[in-house]
Design a protein around this motif. Structure first.
Motif, PDB file in Angstrom:
ATOM      1  N   LYS A  46       0.781  -0.990   0.039  1.00 44.74           N
ATOM      2  CA  LYS A  46       0.029  -0.056   0.160  1.00 44.74           C
ATOM      3  C   LYS A  46       0.843   1.300   0.144  1.00 44.74           C
ATOM      4  O   LYS A  46       1.934   1.332   0.717  1.00 44.74           O
ATOM      5  CB  LYS A  46      -1.090   0.086   1.342  1.00 44.74           C
ATOM      6  CG  LYS A  46      -1.745   1.311   1.235  1.00 44.74           C
ATOM      7  CD  LYS A  46      -2.815   1.287   2.473  1.00 44.74           C
ATOM      8  CE  LYS A  46      -3.572   2.106   2.695  1.00 44.74           C
ATOM      9  NZ  LYS A  46      -4.469   2.357   1.224  1.00 44.74           N
ATOM     10  N   ILE A  47       0.624   2.178  -0.870  1.00 46.42           N
ATOM     11  CA  ILE A  47       1.351   3.564  -0.829  1.00 46.42           C
ATOM     12  C   ILE A  47       0.293   4.500  -0.925  1.00 46.42           C
ATOM     13  O   ILE A  47      -0.683   4.560  -1.469  1.00 46.42           O
ATOM     14  CB  ILE A  47       2.090   3.596  -2.364  1.00 46.42           C
ATOM     15  CG1 ILE A  47       3.063   2.291  -2.493  1.00 46.42           C
ATOM     16  CG2 ILE A  47       2.744   4.760  -2.475  1.00 46.42           C
ATOM     17  CD1 ILE A  47       3.811   2.304  -3.680  1.00 46.42           C
ATOM     18  N   ASN A  48       0.467   5.530  -0.013  1.00 51.73           N
ATOM     19  CA  ASN A  48      -0.594   6.488   0.124  1.00 51.73           C
ATOM     20  C   ASN A  48       0.297   7.949  -0.209  1.00 51.73           C
ATOM     21  O   ASN A  48       1.385   8.187  -0.298  1.00 51.73           O
ATOM     22  CB  ASN A  48      -0.604   6.798   1.715  1.00 51.73           C
ATOM     23  CG  ASN A  48      -1.415   5.680   2.268  1.00 51.73           C
ATOM     24  OD1 ASN A  48      -2.213   5.006   1.621  1.00 51.73           O
ATOM     25  ND2 ASN A  48      -1.401   5.382   3.331  1.00 51.73           N
ATOM     26  N   TYR A  49      -0.674   8.771  -0.932  1.00 51.03           N
ATOM     27  CA  TYR A  49      -0.162   9.916  -1.453  1.00 51.03           C
ATOM     28  C   TYR A  49      -0.831  11.066  -0.933  1.00 51.03           C
ATOM     29  O   TYR A  49      -1.958  11.377  -1.101  1.00 51.03           O
ATOM     30  CB  TYR A  49      -0.388  10.122  -2.978  1.00 51.03           C
ATOM     31  CG  TYR A  49       0.511   9.026  -3.842  1.00 51.03           C
ATOM     32  CD1 TYR A  49       1.680   9.412  -4.299  1.00 51.03           C
ATOM     33  CD2 TYR A  49      -0.126   7.777  -4.036  1.00 51.03           C
ATOM     34  CE1 TYR A  49       2.231   8.385  -5.022  1.00 51.03           C
ATOM     35  CE2 TYR A  49       0.534   6.918  -4.862  1.00 51.03           C
ATOM     36  CZ  TYR A  49       1.558   7.045  -5.496  1.00 51.03           C
ATOM     37  OH  TYR A  49       2.355   6.240  -6.135  1.00 51.03           O
ATOM     38  N   PRO A  50      -0.127  11.680   0.299  1.00 52.20           N
ATOM     39  CA  PRO A  50      -0.936  12.775   1.292  1.00 52.20           C
ATOM     40  C   PRO A  50      -1.109  14.103   0.216  1.00 52.20           C
ATOM     41  O   PRO A  50      -1.809  14.878   1.012  1.00 52.20           O
ATOM     42  CB  PRO A  50       0.189  12.774   2.085  1.00 52.20           C
ATOM     43  CG  PRO A  50       1.552  12.506   1.563  1.00 52.20           C
ATOM     44  CD  PRO A  50       1.244  11.282   0.840  1.00 52.20           C
ATOM     45  N   SER A  51      -0.490  14.254  -0.787  1.00 56.01           N
ATOM     46  CA  SER A  51      -0.706  15.528  -1.565  1.00 56.01           C
ATOM     47  C   SER A  51      -0.687  15.309  -3.167  1.00 56.01           C
ATOM     48  O   SER A  51      -0.686  13.877  -3.591  1.00 56.01           O
ATOM     49  CB  SER A  51       0.510  16.405  -1.472  1.00 56.01           C
ATOM     50  OG  SER A  51       1.636  16.051  -2.094  1.00 56.01           O
ATOM     51  N   ILE A  52      -0.827  16.005  -4.016  1.00 55.43           N
ATOM     52  CA  ILE A  52      -1.114  15.776  -5.262  1.00 55.43           C
ATOM     53  C   ILE A  52       0.378  15.567  -6.104  1.00 55.43           C
ATOM     54  O   ILE A  52       0.390  15.293  -7.207  1.00 55.43           O
ATOM     55  CB  ILE A  52      -1.798  16.967  -6.117  1.00 55.43           C
ATOM     56  CG1 ILE A  52      -1.105  18.394  -6.092  1.00 55.43           C
ATOM     57  CG2 ILE A  52      -3.295  17.217  -5.719  1.00 55.43           C
ATOM     58  CD1 ILE A  52      -1.561  19.312  -6.812  1.00 55.43           C
ATOM     59  N   GLN A  53       1.301  15.731  -5.029  1.00 53.42           N
ATOM     60  CA  GLN A  53       2.941  15.594  -5.819  1.00 53.42           C
ATOM     61  C   GLN A  53       3.224  14.020  -5.795  1.00 53.42           C
ATOM     62  O   GLN A  53       2.986  13.165  -4.630  1.00 53.42           O
ATOM     63  CB  GLN A  53       3.846  16.287  -4.935  1.00 53.42           C
ATOM     64  CG  GLN A  53       3.607  18.017  -5.081  1.00 53.42           C
ATOM     65  CD  GLN A  53       3.684  18.262  -6.373  1.00 53.42           C
ATOM     66  OE1 GLN A  53       4.664  18.112  -7.303  1.00 53.42           O
ATOM     67  NE2 GLN A  53       2.926  19.360  -6.780  1.00 53.42           N
ATOM     68  N   LYS A  54       3.379  13.383  -7.030  1.00 55.21           N
ATOM     69  CA  LYS A  54       3.502  12.080  -7.136  1.00 55.21           C
ATOM     70  C   LYS A  54       4.771  11.792  -6.048  1.00 55.21           C
ATOM     71  O   LYS A  54       4.956  10.523  -5.547  1.00 55.21           O
ATOM     72  CB  LYS A  54       3.893  11.695  -8.660  1.00 55.21           C
ATOM     73  CG  LYS A  54       4.093  10.149  -8.509  1.00 55.21           C
ATOM     74  CD  LYS A  54       3.858   9.849 -10.137  1.00 55.21           C
ATOM     75  CE  LYS A  54       4.076   8.428 -10.288  1.00 55.21           C
ATOM     76  NZ  LYS A  54       4.988   7.824 -10.336  1.00 55.21           N
ATOM     77  N   GLY A  55       5.839  12.691  -5.924  1.00 52.75           N
ATOM     78  CA  GLY A  55       7.089  12.386  -5.308  1.00 52.75           C
ATOM     79  C   GLY A  55       6.993  12.127  -3.746  1.00 52.75           C
ATOM     80  O   GLY A  55       7.746  11.951  -2.983  1.00 52.75           O
TER      81      GLY A  55
END
Length: 309
Positions: A46-55
């Motif tokens: 599982k990978i979470n993205y806390p913002s709209i930046q892919k990095g």
């Protein structure tokens, strides 16, 4: 080496430095695991993205592994001085790997051969000297670095090897060769109807191909008669909120393919997205999903949908 009066300040500075270093470690670990997953070199996590930046990402499982690793290192070495061997060897190996990867990059970018050789020789020789010097620390903590590296490497190698074995059994065929067979099966009333609408998930990137195992499932492993066959394919884009789809009517009213292009932050709830697309196609009059059973058709009852994975 600090005078007595400066020790409290020194501890504060060292703590801040440790926080900065740990953030770099965390960011690097998350990024490496994310790329390893994309390259099929690490199990799907599982990978979470806390913002709209892919990095900017967060990998919960890796965070727990790092935490457990810190506890093990503290219990094992007890004092920071005892970690010198492990740390020194780790840094030296990182130097060498970076030089190798940089050399490969320069070759891919077609830099002059003499420049690549010169670069590899200068940095490689320096780092080999460091490596030889640090190998004396193998029994003073360096073994831990090698052991940890071997564990991580074994996971990556096993996952990659298993993927190659699996792919050897995934064979793609030309779907056009089966258009008539699928149409005939759909109209063959002697075969019990498996579902009104039958949905398969496909990894075939081109609409002209289909996994042989899907055709085997439809035609041979309990022939599956349906009014309409659906093929659903998903591509993940590098943008956060891409939500696009394309519909191809391969065989009108019999075989339909939907290609989804989803951003990396879009939750892949394929059943929900599929339903929204079907509803739009019905509104536009492009398909009819009313049940073909006479008793249900006269009351305009929607046919059943069935997913096969």
């Amino acid at each position: 080496i600090m005078p007595e009066w400066f020790i409290p300040y020194g501890i504060g500075i060292a703590t801040l430095a440790a926080v900065i270093a740990s953030q770099a470690m965390i960011t690097g670990s998350f990024t490496l695991i994310s790329e390893a997953v994309r390259l099929n070199l690490w199990p799907k996590v599982k990978i979470n993205y806390p913002s709209i930046q892919k990095g900017q990402l967060y990998v919960p499982s890796m965070n727990w592994i790092l935490w457990a690793g810190c506890i093990v290192v503290i219990l094992l070495f007890k004092k920071s001085a005892a970690m010198e061997g492990a740390y020194g060897l780790a840094i030296t190996i990182t130097f060498i790997m970076t030089t190798i990867l940089m050399s490969v990059y320069l070759m891919r970018k077609r830099f002059p051969g003499y420049f690549i050789v010169l670069f590899a020789l200068i940095y490689g020789l320096l780092e080999l000297v460091f490596l030889v010097g640090n190998m004396a620390k193998f029994f003073h903590g360096g073994w831990f670095t090698i052991l940890l590296s071997l564990i991580i490497f074994s996971v990556m190698w096993s996952w990659s090897a298993a993927r190659r074995i699996k792919n050897r059994y995934v064979k793609f065929v030309e779907i056009e060769d089966y258009y008539q067979i699928i149409s005939d099966l759909s109209e063959d009333s002697s075969v019990p109807k498996y579902s009104s609408q039958l949905v398969y998930l496909t990894s075939a990137n081109f609409k002209s191909e289909i996994e042989a195992k899907i055709m085997y499932s439809i035609l041979q492993k309990q022939p599956k008669r349906a009014d309409v066959y659906w093929l659903v394919h998903v591509d993940v884009t590098d943008e956060p909120y891409t939500l696009e789809y394309k519909v191809d009517f391969l065989v009108p009213e019999k075989l339909i393919r939907i290609d989804f292009r989803l951003g990396f932050r879009v939750e892949q709830r394929i059943n929900v997205l599929f339903r929204l697309v079907v509803e739009e196609l019905v509104r536009n009059g492009e398909i009819d999903i009313t049940s073909k059973y006479p008793s249900l058709n006269k009351h305009h009852i929607v046919g059943d949908f069935r997913f096969v994975v």
